[in-house]
Design an enzyme around this catalytic site. Structure first.
Site, PDB file in Angstrom:
ATOM      1  N   ASP A  11     104.551  40.126  29.583  1.00 20.11           N
ATOM      2  CA  ASP A  11     105.761  39.568  29.871  1.00 20.11           C
ATOM      3  C   ASP A  11     105.970  38.379  28.698  1.00 20.11           C
ATOM      4  OD1 ASP A  11     107.597  38.321  31.605  1.00 20.11           O
ATOM      5  OD2 ASP A  11     106.145  36.621  31.964  1.00 20.11           O
ATOM      6  N   ASP A  13     108.261  34.924  29.058  1.00 21.11           N
ATOM      7  CA  ASP A  13     108.057  33.344  29.375  1.00 21.11           C
ATOM      8  C   ASP A  13     107.004  33.323  30.412  1.00 21.11           C
ATOM      9  OD1 ASP A  13     110.426  32.498  28.062  1.00 21.11           O
ATOM     10  OD2 ASP A  13     111.401  33.971  29.256  1.00 21.11           O
ATOM     11  N   ASP A 170     102.441  36.811  34.691  1.00 22.66           N
ATOM     12  CA  ASP A 170     102.265  35.543  35.220  1.00 22.66           C
ATOM     13  C   ASP A 170     102.914  35.389  36.765  1.00 22.66           C
ATOM     14  OD1 ASP A 170     104.735  33.229  35.014  1.00 22.66           O
ATOM     15  OD2 ASP A 170     104.710  35.150  33.777  1.00 22.66           O
TER      16      ASP A 170
END
Length: 216
Positions: A11, A13, A170
């Site tokens: 991922d 951001d 995240d």
């Protein structure tokens, strides 16, 4: 020494890049355009991860505005581009982790819900574009995370079974995408989990620093 996962998909951001302040500023400039109050960055963090339209939708809903999002999005995208390179930074450990994985002949890719046009300039600005063999944005395919379609698409592009690759993210969006794709997942503690319980989640690893990844 070989690595258990020949393909690692990150991922962006909240996993590789801390861009929260810039995303929040773009959103707040948009809210001001519509005579709405700014919102704290901490609140914006709870909305990041499902794509920009969903981000804007949540903000306008929270502020009880029913303006047509189709009218809002062009202005938001202008602010998003203007704020893209204000102050993003790589999280500690990102470059050493990428270097260590590449040294072990691991193919690296990115799967983000960020609009694809915004990804390349950001990676170039941060000097990490050459690490990644493939980058998918949130508008690259008809489906985006939490669908597993983008992850399976990347795995197929490199002739790997989803179960042989590793997703690193995240948030609950990343986790659900990995589960849907049938792909093992590792998670970081410092991002935008958005309700994901990192203490109980079924993951290969939950790390405080990406430098722990090459040791898996």
């Amino acid at each position: 020494m070989s690595y258990p996962y020949p393909l690692v998909i990150f991922d962006l951001d909240g996993t590789l890049v801390d861009s929260a302040a810039d995303i929040a500023e773009a959103l707040n400039r948009t809210l001001e355009d519509w005579q709405l109050s700014r919102v704290p960055e901490a609140t914006v963090l709870t909305w990041i991860g499902d794509g920009v339209r969903r981000l804007v939708e949540q903000a306008f809903t929270a502020l009880r505005s029913d303006v047509d999002l189709d009218r809002v999005m062009p202005g938001f995208m202008r602010h998003y581009e203007a704020c893209l390179l204000r102050s993003p930074r790589l999280y500690d450990g990102v470059v050493p982790a990428l270097e260590a994985l590449r040294a072990r002949n691991v193919t690296l890719a990115i799967c983000t819900n960020k609009p694809s046009a915004m990804v390349a300039p950001l990676l170039a600005h941060l000097g990490v574009q050459d690490f990644f063999a493939m980058v998918l944005g949130g508008d690259s395919l008809p489906e985006r995370k939490p669908s597993g379609v983008p992850l399976r698409h990347i795995a197929e592009a490199f002739n790997e079974a989803p179960g042989a690759a590793l997703m690193v993210g995240d948030s609950i969006t990343d986790y659900r995408a990995a589960v849907d794709a049938g792909m093992p997942v590792a998670l970081v503690r410092y991002g935008y989990p958005r309700g994901l319980d990192l203490d109980t989640v079924d993951a290969v690893a939950v790390v405080d620093d990406l430098r722990a990844l090459p040791g898996l």
